[in-house]
Design a protein around this motif. Sequence first.
Motif, PDB file in Angstrom:
ATOM      1  N   ALA A 158      47.181  64.333-114.561  1.00 44.69           N
ATOM      2  CA  ALA A 158      46.245  65.011-113.664  1.00 44.69           C
ATOM      3  C   ALA A 158      45.312  65.931-114.454  1.00 44.69           C
ATOM      4  O   ALA A 158      44.113  65.998-114.199  1.00 44.69           O
ATOM      5  CB  ALA A 158      47.022  65.802-112.612  1.00 44.69           C
ATOM      6  N   ALA A 159      45.877  66.603-115.443  1.00 45.62           N
ATOM      7  CA  ALA A 159      45.090  67.582-116.200  1.00 45.62           C
ATOM      8  C   ALA A 159      44.086  66.918-117.143  1.00 45.62           C
ATOM      9  O   ALA A 159      43.006  67.454-117.383  1.00 45.62           O
ATOM     10  CB  ALA A 159      46.025  68.494-116.997  1.00 45.62           C
TER      11      ALA A 159
ATOM     12  N   MET B  22      44.981  58.247-109.783  1.00 40.51           N
ATOM     13  CA  MET B  22      46.290  58.911-109.746  1.00 40.51           C
ATOM     14  C   MET B  22      47.260  58.179-108.815  1.00 40.51           C
ATOM     15  O   MET B  22      48.460  58.132-109.076  1.00 40.51           O
ATOM     16  CB  MET B  22      46.133  60.371-109.292  1.00 40.51           C
ATOM     17  N   ASP B  23      46.715  57.620-107.735  1.00 45.34           N
ATOM     18  CA  ASP B  23      47.564  56.866-106.796  1.00 45.34           C
ATOM     19  C   ASP B  23      48.238  55.682-107.475  1.00 45.34           C
ATOM     20  O   ASP B  23      49.247  55.172-106.995  1.00 45.34           O
ATOM     21  CB  ASP B  23      46.727  56.361-105.610  1.00 45.34           C
TER      22      ASP B  23
ATOM     23  N   GLY C 139      38.081  68.230-114.830  1.00 49.44           N
ATOM     24  CA  GLY C 139      37.006  68.702-113.973  1.00 49.44           C
ATOM     25  C   GLY C 139      36.718  67.774-112.799  1.00 49.44           C
ATOM     26  O   GLY C 139      36.001  68.135-111.876  1.00 49.44           O
ATOM     27  N   ALA C 140      37.280  66.553-112.846  1.00 49.46           N
ATOM     28  CA  ALA C 140      36.975  65.575-111.797  1.00 49.46           C
ATOM     29  C   ALA C 140      37.690  65.915-110.500  1.00 49.46           C
ATOM     30  O   ALA C 140      38.714  66.598-110.493  1.00 49.46           O
ATOM     31  CB  ALA C 140      37.368  64.178-112.253  1.00 49.46           C
ATOM     32  N   TRP C 141      37.146  65.433-109.398  1.00 46.34           N
ATOM     33  CA  TRP C 141      37.792  65.577-108.096  1.00 46.34           C
ATOM     34  C   TRP C 141      37.305  64.428-107.215  1.00 46.34           C
ATOM     35  O   TRP C 141      36.434  63.659-107.627  1.00 46.34           O
ATOM     36  CB  TRP C 141      37.469  66.944-107.469  1.00 46.34           C
ATOM     37  N   GLY C 142      37.870  64.307-106.052  1.00 46.27           N
ATOM     38  CA  GLY C 142      37.412  63.286-105.118  1.00 46.27           C
ATOM     39  C   GLY C 142      38.128  61.956-105.291  1.00 46.27           C
ATOM     40  O   GLY C 142      39.087  61.836-106.046  1.00 46.27           O
ATOM     41  N   LYS C 143      37.601  60.962-104.580  1.00 46.15           N
ATOM     42  CA  LYS C 143      38.333  59.699-104.432  1.00 46.15           C
ATOM     43  C   LYS C 143      38.463  58.897-105.724  1.00 46.15           C
ATOM     44  O   LYS C 143      39.460  58.201-105.912  1.00 46.15           O
ATOM     45  CB  LYS C 143      37.676  58.841-103.339  1.00 46.15           C
TER      46      LYS C 143
ATOM     47  N   ILE D 287      39.456  67.809-101.713  1.00 43.12           N
ATOM     48  CA  ILE D 287      39.188  67.804-103.158  1.00 43.12           C
ATOM     49  C   ILE D 287      40.032  66.727-103.844  1.00 43.12           C
ATOM     50  O   ILE D 287      39.541  65.975-104.687  1.00 43.12           O
ATOM     51  CB  ILE D 287      39.463  69.205-103.766  1.00 43.12           C
ATOM     52  N   PHE D 288      41.299  66.656-103.486  1.00 43.43           N
ATOM     53  CA  PHE D 288      42.187  65.626-104.048  1.00 43.43           C
ATOM     54  C   PHE D 288      42.776  64.796-102.908  1.00 43.43           C
ATOM     55  O   PHE D 288      43.937  64.995-102.508  1.00 43.43           O
ATOM     56  CB  PHE D 288      43.294  66.275-104.893  1.00 43.43           C
ATOM     57  N   PRO D 289      41.970  63.869-102.374  1.00 44.92           N
ATOM     58  CA  PRO D 289      42.423  63.121-101.196  1.00 44.92           C
ATOM     59  C   PRO D 289      43.422  62.006-101.531  1.00 44.92           C
ATOM     60  O   PRO D 289      43.068  61.008-102.145  1.00 44.92           O
ATOM     61  CB  PRO D 289      41.119  62.517-100.643  1.00 44.92           C
ATOM     62  N   HIS D 290      44.662  62.239-101.184  1.00 39.74           N
ATOM     63  CA  HIS D 290      45.687  61.190-101.270  1.00 39.74           C
ATOM     64  C   HIS D 290      46.150  60.957 -99.839  1.00 39.74           C
ATOM     65  O   HIS D 290      46.882  61.778 -99.282  1.00 39.74           O
ATOM     66  CB  HIS D 290      46.863  61.639-102.141  1.00 39.74           C
TER      67      HIS D 290
ATOM     68  N   PHE E 227      38.961  59.995-108.672  1.00 42.39           N
ATOM     69  CA  PHE E 227      40.080  60.592-109.386  1.00 42.39           C
ATOM     70  C   PHE E 227      41.412  60.262-108.702  1.00 42.39           C
ATOM     71  O   PHE E 227      42.360  59.814-109.345  1.00 42.39           O
ATOM     72  CB  PHE E 227      39.883  62.111-109.469  1.00 42.39           C
ATOM     73  N   THR E 228      41.463  60.452-107.407  1.00 43.09           N
ATOM     74  CA  THR E 228      42.753  60.268-106.729  1.00 43.09           C
ATOM     75  C   THR E 228      43.144  58.795-106.639  1.00 43.09           C
ATOM     76  O   THR E 228      44.332  58.473-106.642  1.00 43.09           O
ATOM     77  CB  THR E 228      42.751  60.896-105.317  1.00 43.09           C
TER      78      THR E 228
ATOM     79  N   TYR F 232      50.365  68.309-108.606  1.00 48.46           N
ATOM     80  CA  TYR F 232      51.013  67.205-109.330  1.00 48.46           C
ATOM     81  C   TYR F 232      52.218  67.643-110.158  1.00 48.46           C
ATOM     82  O   TYR F 232      52.766  66.849-110.902  1.00 48.46           O
ATOM     83  CB  TYR F 232      49.981  66.522-110.242  1.00 48.46           C
TER      84      TYR F 232
ATOM     85  N   TYR G  38      49.500  55.710-110.513  1.00 47.19           N
ATOM     86  CA  TYR G  38      50.177  56.221-111.704  1.00 47.19           C
ATOM     87  C   TYR G  38      51.315  55.313-112.192  1.00 47.19           C
ATOM     88  O   TYR G  38      51.445  55.029-113.373  1.00 47.19           O
ATOM     89  CB  TYR G  38      50.702  57.644-111.460  1.00 47.19           C
TER      90      TYR G  38
ATOM     91  N   ARG H 184      40.247  73.934-107.164  1.00 52.57           N
ATOM     92  CA  ARG H 184      40.431  72.671-107.887  1.00 52.57           C
ATOM     93  C   ARG H 184      41.352  72.847-109.095  1.00 52.57           C
ATOM     94  O   ARG H 184      42.274  72.063-109.309  1.00 52.57           O
ATOM     95  CB  ARG H 184      39.082  72.111-108.350  1.00 52.57           C
TER      96      ARG H 184
ATOM     97  N   LEU I  96      53.038  62.690-115.034  1.00 48.49           N
ATOM     98  CA  LEU I  96      52.114  62.913-113.925  1.00 48.49           C
ATOM     99  C   LEU I  96      51.353  64.239-114.042  1.00 48.49           C
ATOM    100  O   LEU I  96      50.135  64.263-113.854  1.00 48.49           O
ATOM    101  CB  LEU I  96      52.882  62.849-112.594  1.00 48.49           C
ATOM    102  N   PRO I  97      52.035  65.350-114.393  1.00 48.17           N
ATOM    103  CA  PRO I  97      51.294  66.624-114.460  1.00 48.17           C
ATOM    104  C   PRO I  97      50.161  66.601-115.489  1.00 48.17           C
ATOM    105  O   PRO I  97      49.059  67.067-115.206  1.00 48.17           O
ATOM    106  CB  PRO I  97      52.382  67.636-114.856  1.00 48.17           C
TER     107      PRO I  97
END
Lengths: 181, 527
Positions: free
Chosen positions: B362-363, B378-379, B368-372, A58-61, B374-375, A134, B381, A126, B358-359
């Motif tokens: 993410a929120a 975030m990577d 509601g987003a997920w997957g690559k 779901i959150f792939p890092h 989104f990340t 995080y 940041y 999720r 960071l917290p």
Amino acid sequence: MSLSRRNFLRNSRNALIGALAFSNGAIALLAPSRAWSLPLQMLTTTEAETLLKLTRHIFPHETLEDAVYAFVVRDLDKNPATHSLMDTGLKDLNRRAGGDWLALDSEEQFRHVEAIAGTQFFETIRSTAVVSLYNNELAFAHFGYEGAKGDGGYLYAGFNDLEWLPDPAPADSGIKPRLPG
Amino acid sequence: MSLTEKQATFSHDDDDVVVVIGSGAGGGTLANGLARQGINTVVLEAGALHTTADFLADEWASFSQLAWLDPRTTSGSFRLATDFAGLPAWIVKAVGGTTIHWAGASLRFQPHEFQALTHYGPVKDANLLDWPVGYDELAPYYAVAEDRMGVTRTNGIGGLPGNNNFKVMYAGAKKLGYNCNTGHMAINSQPRNGRLACQQRGFCFQGCRFGAKWSTLYSELPEGIATGHLEIRPESHVARIEHDKKGRVNAVVYFDKNGKEQRQKARVVAAAGNSIETPRLLLNSASSMFPDGLANSSGQVGRNYMRHMTGSVYATFDKPVHMYRGTTMAGIISDEAHHDPSRGFVGGYEMETLSLGLPFMAAFLNPGAWGKDFTRAMDQYDNMAGMWLVGEDMPRESNRISLNTEVKDAYGMPVANVHYDDHPNDIAMREHAFERGEAIYGAVGALETIRTPPYPSTHNLGSCRMSQKAEDGVCNGTGQTHDIPNLFISDGSQFTTSAAENPTLTIVALALRQSEKMGQMLKQGAV
């Protein structure tokens, strides 16, 4: 055997156990040792491992340690309101996978994750993960956020240390405050 | 010493006091203004009393400590109703109200924004109206507010030094020909008025531990208490306002910290609970004489709720930014704030740097987003810069606060439902603002830009608006309700239209003016 007795036995033997895989990362510097372990209250080890892997999809890092994803499992594990949902959701996931989702290769696993996106089970993981993953010191170190270290202020700790762009005109910025005294 | 330790206290039966409901920008400023005139004032604040030492450098923990988390519901087509159905607003429940959380931007409204209907003309499906008070009337109060609050680039106060996030916005702005500076901020750039200078802590939203950012908590309220004419009662949750047979308000019923019902008599009542709670309180105070709620003969209480057109652009770069270091709102571009209908919308917007830890990133980055996708963001940041876009939104009768009788709060009172549909003008403005924000970051080499949807609203406006004619609104140009002469609206609920600018400075200026006018009315026996 009473239910509480069974739970006690379960509690006493189940844990999610791992080792830091990326020893040169920021997290390794913070960690007291390379091995980590999460005692479980309700989930079995297999359930916990499945949820951890599911959260990774779901959150792939790629380079984020399992030890950080384990915080999500911890928070799902300690929330009694979601236990039956986790139980049925995991059973459903394994059923979709023909018995053992965790045993599939990553691409196949992801196909089933996409299929359950939006379900209450998926959304619970999720929405828990978007906070738990995080909101901890290990994640802060990994992503480069200094968290509570900023409490004293960055005035003398790099608030304007960016050097790859020209400095603003003095009239558009300002000067540091006088030192007290 | 605690704020309340040596304060004057007034009897529940003292019917000569002014009761102010809420202690934020409007209520706190009004109460101090009255107290300085020697008028006995009781402030009822729903939230608890914190000190600056209590404030936390931890986004989620601070949110639990300070945010108004009592139940609310949402409806309408705005995205928040999906993303944060129970949290339409991010405002504070504590002594000092949302002046603890605000970022500090202190921009005067532009003169034409007080006459939106005249300057923009009628807009379909909007309820535009000119304010009954104009810029020239308010200008002297703006000047006093800027001095009291210590707004940078006014009164000879220097600008704040720009942080990393500012440097990125600034460089992009210059490439596009925009003016950009560290803004008019009610944050001390040097020690002033007993408050320290900004230490670039970066937790403006979590309460300023150094007290560098103006807040009624440590400016207006202690000053008012020191006069001996102000009593603040924390953890006093107002349930309803009562009136006499002549239809004049005469008491406020509230629940104290032990959940015990109390009744404070009053000569005048001023509601300053933010634009969601203020109309809710008037509606919850319905009686046989006022079956639709207090001051609601026009049917306008709760209507024309505005929350500003908002959105954010975050951009990633190939080098570090560390945007979270230093003031959250560190730079402002006002060059799109003017009215120019050739852009495809009326009104304008401001661009202001913003950062989230960071917290909260993410929120809020893409709820509601997920997957690559989104990340991947975030990577990046630590290589990310960000700005907030804030502009005028359209008042609409159908955008409203109403009572949800299906859901009750801890005291059994119906909660507020917040209904909001974006107007086509809001949507067109947001699109324009997103494009300009992306262009600014693109001009300095952004790898990727991300459009972030509106956060739960901190700017809650309208809902008890000022109007020349009684049938068009709830209160007059002084905030006095059209129907009940001793009932006033004293917060952002008064706003006839939203203007583009952050509202706090205008709320404070209006409260300063109201306290002066109310003082005159009290002395003349007019209320």
